[in-house]
Design a protein around this motif. Sequence first.
Motif, mmCIF file in Angstrom:
data_model
loop_
_atom_site.group_PDB
_atom_site.id
_atom_site.type_symbol
_atom_site.label_atom_id
_atom_site.label_comp_id
_atom_site.label_asym_id
_atom_site.label_seq_id
_atom_site.Cartn_x
_atom_site.Cartn_y
_atom_site.Cartn_z
ATOM 1 N N SER A 66 1.077 -1.293 0.085
ATOM 2 C CA SER A 66 -0.068 0.197 0.202
ATOM 3 C C SER A 66 1.055 1.292 -0.172
ATOM 4 O O SER A 66 1.959 1.075 0.027
ATOM 5 N N GLN A 67 0.454 2.100 -0.154
ATOM 6 C CA GLN A 67 1.253 3.697 -0.148
ATOM 7 C C GLN A 67 1.727 4.085 1.263
ATOM 8 O O GLN A 67 2.838 4.749 0.909
ATOM 9 N N GLY A 68 1.337 3.584 2.254
ATOM 10 C CA GLY A 68 1.881 3.845 3.546
ATOM 11 C C GLY A 68 1.826 2.683 4.484
ATOM 12 O O GLY A 68 1.650 1.771 4.120
ATOM 13 N N ASP A 69 2.835 2.849 5.515
ATOM 14 C CA ASP A 69 3.003 2.013 6.658
ATOM 15 C C ASP A 69 2.059 2.056 7.792
ATOM 16 O O ASP A 69 1.538 3.165 8.052
ATOM 17 N N ALA A 70 2.139 0.703 8.426
ATOM 18 C CA ALA A 70 1.411 0.961 9.929
ATOM 19 C C ALA A 70 2.216 2.217 10.669
ATOM 20 O O ALA A 70 3.487 2.195 10.523
ATOM 21 N N ALA A 71 1.257 3.049 11.292
ATOM 22 C CA ALA A 71 2.110 4.118 12.221
ATOM 23 C C ALA A 71 2.956 3.674 13.492
ATOM 24 O O ALA A 71 3.705 4.001 13.867
ATOM 25 N N THR A 72 2.107 2.628 14.078
ATOM 26 C CA THR A 72 2.833 1.951 15.136
ATOM 27 C C THR A 72 2.200 0.569 15.526
ATOM 28 O O THR A 72 1.181 0.348 14.939
ATOM 29 N N HIS A 73 2.885 -0.350 16.311
ATOM 30 C CA HIS A 73 2.374 -1.726 16.798
ATOM 31 C C HIS A 73 1.711 -1.617 18.129
ATOM 32 O O HIS A 73 1.109 -2.456 18.680
ATOM 33 N N ASP A 74 1.853 -0.252 18.744
ATOM 34 C CA ASP A 74 1.035 0.089 20.158
ATOM 35 C C ASP A 74 -0.490 -0.139 19.603
ATOM 36 O O ASP A 74 -0.995 0.798 18.978
ATOM 37 N N GLU A 111 3.533 -5.401 31.440
ATOM 38 C CA GLU A 111 4.206 -5.126 32.545
ATOM 39 C C GLU A 111 5.892 -5.291 32.139
ATOM 40 O O GLU A 111 6.623 -4.549 32.784
ATOM 41 N N LYS A 112 6.131 -6.437 31.931
ATOM 42 C CA LYS A 112 7.485 -6.812 31.504
ATOM 43 C C LYS A 112 8.355 -5.882 30.547
ATOM 44 O O LYS A 112 9.360 -5.442 31.009
ATOM 45 N N ASN A 113 7.627 -5.368 29.655
ATOM 46 C CA ASN A 113 8.230 -4.375 28.804
ATOM 47 C C ASN A 113 7.823 -2.967 29.065
ATOM 48 O O ASN A 113 8.316 -2.144 28.165
ATOM 49 N N LYS A 114 7.388 -2.747 30.114
ATOM 50 C CA LYS A 114 7.259 -1.455 30.596
ATOM 51 C C LYS A 114 6.369 -0.535 29.431
ATOM 52 O O LYS A 114 6.836 0.575 29.076
ATOM 53 N N VAL A 115 5.314 -1.216 29.249
ATOM 54 C CA VAL A 115 4.180 -0.385 28.251
ATOM 55 C C VAL A 115 2.801 -0.464 28.871
ATOM 56 O O VAL A 115 1.936 -0.596 27.973
ATOM 57 N N THR A 116 2.867 -0.484 30.236
ATOM 58 C CA THR A 116 1.356 -0.421 30.580
ATOM 59 C C THR A 116 0.481 0.889 30.169
ATOM 60 O O THR A 116 -0.597 0.654 30.328
ATOM 61 N N PHE A 144 1.829 8.968 20.636
ATOM 62 C CA PHE A 144 2.013 8.893 19.534
ATOM 63 C C PHE A 144 2.195 10.596 19.120
ATOM 64 O O PHE A 144 3.118 10.684 18.197
ATOM 65 N N GLN A 145 1.477 11.401 19.202
ATOM 66 C CA GLN A 145 1.587 12.735 18.977
ATOM 67 C C GLN A 145 2.976 13.409 19.288
ATOM 68 O O GLN A 145 3.185 14.403 18.543
ATOM 69 N N ASN A 146 3.431 13.095 20.200
ATOM 70 C CA ASN A 146 4.776 13.446 20.478
ATOM 71 C C ASN A 146 5.751 12.690 20.113
ATOM 72 O O ASN A 146 7.113 12.608 20.789
ATOM 73 N N LYS A 147 5.444 11.621 19.264
ATOM 74 C CA LYS A 147 6.492 10.639 18.875
ATOM 75 C C LYS A 147 7.383 10.053 19.821
ATOM 76 O O LYS A 147 8.561 9.715 19.626
ATOM 77 N N GLU A 148 6.958 9.546 20.791
ATOM 78 C CA GLU A 148 7.286 8.744 21.887
ATOM 79 C C GLU A 148 7.618 7.357 21.225
ATOM 80 O O GLU A 148 6.758 6.778 20.657
ATOM 81 N N GLU A 149 8.856 6.747 21.691
ATOM 82 C CA GLU A 149 9.314 5.634 21.172
ATOM 83 C C GLU A 149 9.207 4.681 22.467
ATOM 84 O O GLU A 149 9.933 4.727 23.615
ATOM 85 N N THR A 150 8.528 3.481 22.411
ATOM 86 C CA THR A 150 8.493 2.720 23.429
ATOM 87 C C THR A 150 8.564 1.164 22.893
ATOM 88 O O THR A 150 8.394 1.004 21.578
ATOM 89 N N TYR A 151 8.712 0.172 23.557
ATOM 90 C CA TYR A 151 8.820 -1.146 23.249
ATOM 91 C C TYR A 151 7.687 -1.852 22.201
ATOM 92 O O TYR A 151 7.872 -2.454 21.218
#
Length: 534
Positions: free
Chosen positions: A33-41, A168-173, A178-185
């Motif tokens: 497709s023309q674009g990618d998934a924005a995030t897997h969260d 909990e294990k990966n600290k993504v509770t 997204f709007q501030n482009k945070e990068e998490t696991y």
Amino acid sequence: MKHIFSAATAIAIAVGFMVGSADAQSKTLRWSSQGDAATHDPHAQNESFTNQFNGQIYEQLLSRDKTMKLIPNLATTWKQTSATTWVFTLRKDVKWHDGSNFTADDVVFSILRSQQPTSNMKVYGNALGVPKKIDDFTIELTTPVPNPVLPDMVGSGNIFIMSKAWAEKNKVTKPQDFQNKEETYSVRNAMGTGPFILSTREPDVKTVLKKNANWWGIKEGKFEGNVDEVIYRPIKDPGTRVAALLSGDVDFILDPPVQAIEKLKQEKALKVWEGKENRVIFIGMDQARDELLYSDVKGKNPFKDKRVRLALYQAVDVNALKTTVMRGLSVPTGINLPAPKQAGIPDAMDKRYPLDPAASKKLLTEAGYPNGFTVTMDCPNDRYVNDEKLCVALAGMWSKIGVTVKVAAIPKANYFPKVQKLDTSMYMLGWGGATTDAIFTLKPVLHSRNDKGAGEYNWGNYKIAEFDELIDKAEGETDAKKRQDMIIKAMQMHHDQVLHIPLHLQVIPWASAVGVTVVHRPDNWLETTWVKMK
């Protein structure tokens, strides 16, 4: 057309027309497709393509069948036990991708996660109310007011269920900001219960999914296709996407360029899958600031004046957009809903303000802008069908009434974080999905903004108390006729106030190699478990 097919033909000749030459036993689906998934969260960004992609990995309590009917998924049964209480029985034979057991704890955790401030799903998460574990396979939802469409929100609100232990294990509770482009696991990693497992993730390059051999749906007969590996590659350029399909480098493209459809239909090695999407495309304007961020008008905001908004509306020739930009693949509309007929809106209401540039010039003069003004319009260039071309065409139409619109077209990966922070004066947005109930547009898109998800996509940030009150009452009204009357009244008010400029409903054909069979749903959702390859 020429530049698209010159590239396609060259590649096809070079590889000897490889379409259909793959091994008949191949079970790898290569698509683009023309674009990618924005995030897997799964709770960070409510964007349809991202939801569709994550929906192969994560699951909801309820889902949709091929006809869009609501069906059991991670929940097997559901019932309403009081005006504000629903009980869901969960499936007992479900394993997470790491082999651990799925339980009610995961559901309660996921609903609460979807309600957090950084969640882009909180308007739906909050509407589900307070989740409570009754036992390992039973949950209860208690809503603040009656919610007559709660099952729809459970099955179409994209409240994907996550593993509490994994988060909990990966600290993504908490969901990614997204709007501030945070990068998490959870942005580049995923672990769900769904039919596919995330194997490789290279943003904007390639994503690989592998079949989950332990998926509960296999023994239920839900895995109807024969795909055991998915390789997705975003290809921004439309000519290159078509060339990749013609050469056999990909088996399927979700968004072939509209100008190429008739030519693709003539290719014997290809198949075009046609269908209208439940999605409305419209233009919004900043109606809140006292001075626009991106305009030559200083000390005031022209979009606060209904006459200016109406002037822009009446300068839009939607039939010209349909003919020249969309090549016939659009349905002009005067209602800001993705499926107005299915939402119970009378046909008589689906009337646009008449095209009248002369009236537009008069309105601008009355509003104090006889010479027009200049403003920047933000636009994605890889999200909707011909999005940038539509914006450029609109700018041309508005120039005829003296309004200079500078088009700032950028990839959706940058577009959505920008406009979600209200860093815009004028913008394009498309809205739609699996459900056609009006509340799924009224609450997140047309209502004023609050801290619970209402108006999250009201980037114009207007606030009309009477309009909000109608929406809020409709949301909790259990009398079907009263509820529908409120919805109709709200949509009429939206039209009368010219809060947005609706353009059209999208028609999205898909294209594939002739040996690939897919199910084209009106929510533009490619369900990989239904794909069959020869």
